[in-house]
Design an enzyme around this catalytic site. Sequence first.
Site, PDB file in Angstrom:
ATOM      1  N   GLU A 282       0.900  -1.307   0.121  1.00 36.91           N
ATOM      2  CA  GLU A 282      -0.092  -0.002   0.119  1.00 36.91           C
ATOM      3  C   GLU A 282       0.755   1.367  -0.010  1.00 36.91           C
ATOM      4  O   GLU A 282       0.354   2.350  -0.516  1.00 36.91           O
ATOM      5  CB  GLU A 282      -0.903   0.187   1.139  1.00 36.91           C
ATOM      6  CG  GLU A 282      -2.168  -0.890   0.875  1.00 36.91           C
ATOM      7  CD  GLU A 282      -3.322  -0.480   2.003  1.00 36.91           C
ATOM      8  OE1 GLU A 282      -4.329  -0.975   1.626  1.00 36.91           O
ATOM      9  OE2 GLU A 282      -2.904   0.110   3.190  1.00 36.91           O
ATOM     10  N   HIS A 303       9.097 -26.890  -1.570  1.00 34.95           N
ATOM     11  CA  HIS A 303       8.481 -27.996  -2.363  1.00 34.95           C
ATOM     12  C   HIS A 303       7.385 -27.715  -3.322  1.00 34.95           C
ATOM     13  O   HIS A 303       6.675 -28.480  -3.593  1.00 34.95           O
ATOM     14  CB  HIS A 303       7.982 -29.181  -1.469  1.00 34.95           C
ATOM     15  CG  HIS A 303       9.021 -29.695  -0.369  1.00 34.95           C
ATOM     16  ND1 HIS A 303       9.820 -30.923  -0.572  1.00 34.95           N
ATOM     17  CD2 HIS A 303       9.898 -29.027   0.687  1.00 34.95           C
ATOM     18  CE1 HIS A 303      10.496 -31.045   0.196  1.00 34.95           C
ATOM     19  NE2 HIS A 303      10.679 -29.936   1.037  1.00 34.95           N
ATOM     20  N   LYS A 418     -13.741   0.078  -3.942  1.00 33.28           N
ATOM     21  CA  LYS A 418     -14.859   0.377  -3.118  1.00 33.28           C
ATOM     22  C   LYS A 418     -15.832   1.187  -3.897  1.00 33.28           C
ATOM     23  O   LYS A 418     -17.110   0.962  -3.498  1.00 33.28           O
ATOM     24  CB  LYS A 418     -14.116   1.264  -1.830  1.00 33.28           C
ATOM     25  CG  LYS A 418     -13.125   0.536  -1.056  1.00 33.28           C
ATOM     26  CD  LYS A 418     -12.860   1.330   0.049  1.00 33.28           C
ATOM     27  CE  LYS A 418     -11.836   0.420   1.064  1.00 33.28           C
ATOM     28  NZ  LYS A 418     -11.463   1.313   2.158  1.00 33.28           N
TER      29      LYS A 418
END
Length: 429
Positions: A282, A303, A418
């Site tokens: 951010e 792995h 948003k």
Amino acid sequence: MSLKLEVKTEIKLDYQDFQNQINEFHKRINDKNSPDIIFLGWNNFPEVAINPQEIARMRKIVENLHQNSINVLVVIGIGGSYLGAKAALDFILGLGPFENKPEVIFLGNSLSSTDLYQKIEYLKTKNFAINVISKSGSTIEPAITFQILYQFLIDQIGEKLAKTRTFVTTSIKSGELLEIAKSNELEIFEVIESIGGRFSVLSSVGFFPLLFAKINVDEIIQGAIKAHKKYSTSSISQNLAYKYALFRFLMYKNFNYKTEILISYEPFLIYFNEWWKQLFGESEGKNLKGLFPASAIFTTDLHSLGQFIQDGSKNFFQTIIYIKKPKFDLGIKKLVQFNTKINKLSGKTVSEINFQAFLATTLAHSSYGNNPNLVLEIADSSPKTFGHLVMFFEKACAMSAYLLGVNPFDQPGVESYKNELAKNLGWDR
């Protein structure tokens, strides 16, 4: 707490060429007349970030909750409202499972109906309290969760008692959550205006959940104060936080690396890595700039990602956190029933093997895989070390973003989704 930084790469880095820039940005971070002073409460430590009276009030509340057999706290929040506390709990306590200890559950960090339903089912047999954390109260994930969970708590114990078990951490100036808290006579803790969410773990945002879990918050603060003083110089050679910031900048700007992978050798650092990803993601990811912050837990992810890291495309470098002293250790004993090579390791401990894996992997990735590696060695996983490490990364993040030419303290891109979601729901923002 000691922190060591070691760079493992064939790339030649000349840090001193940037000392003048570092001096300029150091002043911007620390000057009381800085144009960014309204965002720098986290760096005015402990004077702004720490409220001794509020912490004392929290202690009394927690003591009362425990005396009344309320041993589960549901923390409702998203992003910086929960990641720091979750990172601290796991870093200091480990992953458990724990018996007969206060439990902290995190909700409101997604819109998963399944996750919310299952946790509410679990809470049906628990005496629990709520701590909802949001600067404004308008963020949809915690807002929905709080409304559903508060109604559930009222249904369980009645509204009068529910009010005594609900605690609101929010802005004390304005916001929907502040109005809810006032109108329902709920206890309020302050979100400090000059401390952004991703920088807020060393404040009331993080402290109430940690106090509930019986974490020594005083030691976290002590560790952060020590780090704040240690990284208060502008000298690159003496300030490891700035040296780390400059290393990241040079990897991105001069050598065209696009991704930084934060690697840890302990599963209980998963959420510390998540906190770090938000901090740098951010703060730096704007204006089409920034390193993409990724993370991995070794040896587990060797792995799955090990092949790519060793032989895949070379657009990343690695920062490794290694804990010198493990929280616990186990010895390996010879087992006559097992005729395997593991018996040759008898007399060694699991942490010794983990250390050898760290050495081998770092060598393989840096020398043979040609991936630059930066190693941060920390002494242990104590509260003091957590406070120190948080302050280290926060100072490094601010400097790194300034070097990049972006504002470390805003996040305009988050508003895009948003706004679109608000349109879909018919909301006014």
